[in-house]
Scaffold this active site. Structure first.
Site, mmCIF file in Angstrom:
data_model
loop_
_atom_site.group_PDB
_atom_site.id
_atom_site.type_symbol
_atom_site.label_atom_id
_atom_site.label_comp_id
_atom_site.label_asym_id
_atom_site.label_seq_id
_atom_site.Cartn_x
_atom_site.Cartn_y
_atom_site.Cartn_z
ATOM 1 N N TYR A 23 0.824 -1.227 0.000
ATOM 2 C CA TYR A 23 0.000 0.000 0.000
ATOM 3 C C TYR A 23 0.847 1.262 0.000
ATOM 4 O O TYR A 23 0.660 2.157 -0.830
ATOM 5 C CB TYR A 23 -0.960 -0.014 1.196
ATOM 6 N N GLY A 38 -8.181 -9.949 3.265
ATOM 7 C CA GLY A 38 -9.628 -10.132 3.184
ATOM 8 C C GLY A 38 -10.352 -8.935 2.608
ATOM 9 O O GLY A 38 -11.584 -8.913 2.575
ATOM 10 N N GLU A 97 -14.049 -8.889 13.797
ATOM 11 C CA GLU A 97 -14.489 -9.156 12.428
ATOM 12 C C GLU A 97 -15.233 -10.486 12.432
ATOM 13 O O GLU A 97 -14.731 -11.476 12.974
ATOM 14 C CB GLU A 97 -13.205 -9.198 11.597
ATOM 15 N N HIS A 132 -1.774 -8.253 11.039
ATOM 16 C CA HIS A 132 -1.730 -6.786 10.996
ATOM 17 C C HIS A 132 -0.491 -6.217 11.683
ATOM 18 O O HIS A 132 -0.618 -5.462 12.652
ATOM 19 C CB HIS A 132 -2.970 -6.203 11.687
ATOM 20 N N GLY A 141 3.209 0.634 6.788
ATOM 21 C CA GLY A 141 2.647 0.326 8.100
ATOM 22 C C GLY A 141 3.629 0.475 9.253
ATOM 23 O O GLY A 141 3.213 0.518 10.414
ATOM 24 N N ASN A 162 -9.120 -2.839 10.948
ATOM 25 C CA ASN A 162 -8.194 -3.385 9.954
ATOM 26 C C ASN A 162 -7.403 -2.234 9.325
ATOM 27 O O ASN A 162 -7.957 -1.179 9.050
ATOM 28 C CB ASN A 162 -8.979 -4.136 8.875
#
Ligand code: FAE
Length: 538
Positions: free
Chosen positions: A56, A155, A394, A479, A507, A517
């Site tokens: 990302y 996901g 979740e 995560h 991150g 998330n």
């Protein structure tokens, strides 16, 4: 509908402006990485900006730099995932993982290791597969490997944290700017969409989520719908039998052959379309060293698909963006600081790492509460008990292809424990100080939801999914966050202290927890930081 809500209202502003049309299959990525392959002989070249990693943070950086007229080269340790395997598909089946599933392992290490108490892992040939189960002493960190990073395996839950909780996540960042500008920009760039609730209410593949809702609301918890990057119109066609199945064929953690908007179809496609971006897959960066007089030398190992080093590659760049993910960036920086390559980085390098409070569990339902034989592999909802109990759970699918009578949950909790990366000179590796016992606060937070639901429903925890007689999946995280935290290891925009032209943009900047998330927050923060960097540093 009391008790349920839409999460992340910001996604209403989603547009497809940046979404590259017509590429909901991996063919879009094929076109993309065809170019990348053509440029993979990167040795000895100079670029203005080099990006380490194609997840990302890296994808946002590449796109915005290229749009500003800067040539960018991206080095990615994983494969390009553009060629079909022997079954005619790019990605392997989740229920039948083969050599494509795991990064350089000879035996699978599936997040759910057991079923009905029996181990389900199997031997596989060692290969540069898509999911890395990276083992540290106290935790296994799951990460995507390949062009697109975590977007290949995740996901797709695209969750914007509640605005009032943001300051606890990133205290030095202006909340209004994030919610007015950068979260909407990230959601648009990622192609985030919402499930059609009328369809969801009747879809057999979301029976498991409706059971999850019934149990959550009967215990008084808030049940919230969350957006996703999986194309829900495509999923409707899967359910109707008019499109090849992917989410409805249990595909997710080893890649989706159809339907998911990975970075290869969104940010990276847009970056490549500028003509200024090249990607070299199977290049693992090992060093970034300052050059006297300015700029940096980047060293990488070019790997074959067995993980062997086939070439040492060096390049030079004016600016280097660390976007190798929380673990990848932290490992590199920790090593480079400790070994005297980047000695002037500050003492915050490697610190502030957390697991986003991840813990998993399953509940055994009564026979009158089946969760469905066919479950969509993309979650659409969660249980929000953050304020009262420190947990957001979740409602996860368990797409086993058979009726399991189980409800599965991945909880994100307010676990305050933070670990540190350190260089181990004896082994030549970077260690992480996380201990398994540090998951206890996460378990306690998750219990505030599931003990209550079990008491209300007269149900029990499953003990057969993470071992034999083991309730909690407390050995892992999906995560990883932190290790080069914003405004500590870097300035407030990701510039590394001590080295002009070095940036962290993934991150690793986020101090251990996002309350939901993380990938939308990673993307939005990258959008914020790169805008500043383009405006002031180039
Ligand atoms: P990331 O996407 O990990 O990209 C880093 C890239 O750098 C990777 O492609 C690496 O291969 C590459 N790399 C690493 N080291 C090197 C090196 N030395 N040289 C060259 N390349 C390197 O980083 N998040 C959500 O928000 N929603 C979800 O539903 C969700 N589900 C998940 C499910 C699974 C099974 C997993 C594993 C993760 C999930 N996540 C989810 C987490 C999400 O994918 C993750 O937070 C982001 O991918 C992290 O983004 P970064 O840009 O930090």
């Amino acid at each position: 509908m009391a008790g349920y809500a839409r999460y992340g209202n910001e996604s209403k502003s989603v547009s497809r402006r940046h979404f590259i049309a017509g590429t909901s299959s991996i063919l879009g990525l094929g076109a993309l990485t065809g170019r990348a392959a053509a440029t993979s002989s990167a040795n000895e070249t100079h670029v203005r900006a080099l990006v380490i990693g194609t997840g990302y943070g890296g994808a946002v950086a590449a796109l915005r730099l290229a749009q500003a007229g800067v040539d960018v080269h991206m080095l990615e340790m994983g494969m390009s995932w553009d060629a079909a395997g022997p079954d005619g598909k790019v990605f392997t089946k989740m229920l039948n993982p083969d050599y494509r599933a795991f990064w350089l392992r000879t035996r699978t290490k599936q997040p759910l290791s057991n079923f009905l108490g029996f181990p389900i892992d199997r031997d596989v040939p060692r290969y540069t597969g898509i999911l890395d189960a990276e083992d540290f002493a106290g935790i296994t960190v799951y990460q995507g490997r390949g062009v697109g990073g975590g977007s290949l395996v995740n996901g797709g839950m695209a969750v914007t944290p509640r605005r009032e909780r943001f300051s606890a996540v990133l205290p030095s960042v202006n909340v209004d700017e994030m919610y007015d500008v950068y979260y909407p920009r990230a959601n648009a760039g990622l192609g985030v969409n919402n499930v059609d609730l009328a369809w969801w209410e009747a879809a057999e593949c979301y029976r498991f989520a409706r059971v999850g809702r019934k149990h959550a609301t009967r215990s008084g918890f808030q049940f919230v719908f969350v957006p996703n990057v999986y194309d829900f119109e495509y999923m409707k066609r899967e359910a109707a039998g008019t499109a090849t199945k992917s989410a409805l064929d249990s595909e997710v953690i080893y890649g989706n052959n159809y339907g998911k908007r990975t970075l290869g179809q969104t940010y990276l496609a847009a970056a490549l379309a500028t003509g200024r971006v090249a990607i070299s897959p199977l290049h693992e960066v090992t060093s970034v060293a300052p050059i006297a007089g300015g700029g940096y030398t980047i060293t990488a190992n070019r790997l074959d698909t067995g993980g062997q080093v086939v070439e040492h590659v060096t390049m030079t760049a004016d600016k280097v963006f660390f976007a190798a993910g929380s673990v990848g960036t932290s490992k590199l920086l920790t090593k480079l600081k400790a070994t005297g390559v980047l000695p002037a980085t500050n003492a915050e390098i490697g610190k502030g790492w957390g697991d986003n409070g991840n813990v998993m569990c399953g509940r055994a339902n009564h026979m009158w509460d089946p969760t469905g034989k066919v479950q969509a592999s993309m979650p659409t909802a969660g249980i929000d008990n953050w304020d009262a109990g420190g947990a957001f759970a979740e409602v996860a699918p368990l797409p086993a292809g058979i009726e399991t009578y189980a409800s599965l949950y991945l909880s994100i909790t307010k676990n305050p424990n933070r670990a540190e990366f350190t260089w181990n000179a004896a082994t030549g590796r970077v260690d992480l100080s996380w201990q398994t016992a540090w998951k206890q606060p996460a378990i306690a937070a998750a219990r505030t939801i599931f003990d209550k639901i079990n008491a209300r429903e007269g149900t029990i925890y499953r003990t057969d999914l993470f071992g034999t007689y083991k309730i909690w999946g407390d050995h892992l995280t999906y995560h990883p966050l932190g290790g080069a935290v914003l405004n500590r290891a870097t300035d407030n925009y990701g510039r590394l202290h001590g080295y002009p032209g070095l940036y962290v943009i993934d991150g690793a900047l986020i101090p251990g927890n996002t309350s939901v998330n993380p990938f939308v927050t990673i993307t939005a923060l990258a959008e914020r930081n790169i805008e500043k960097i383009v405006a002031t540093d180039l």
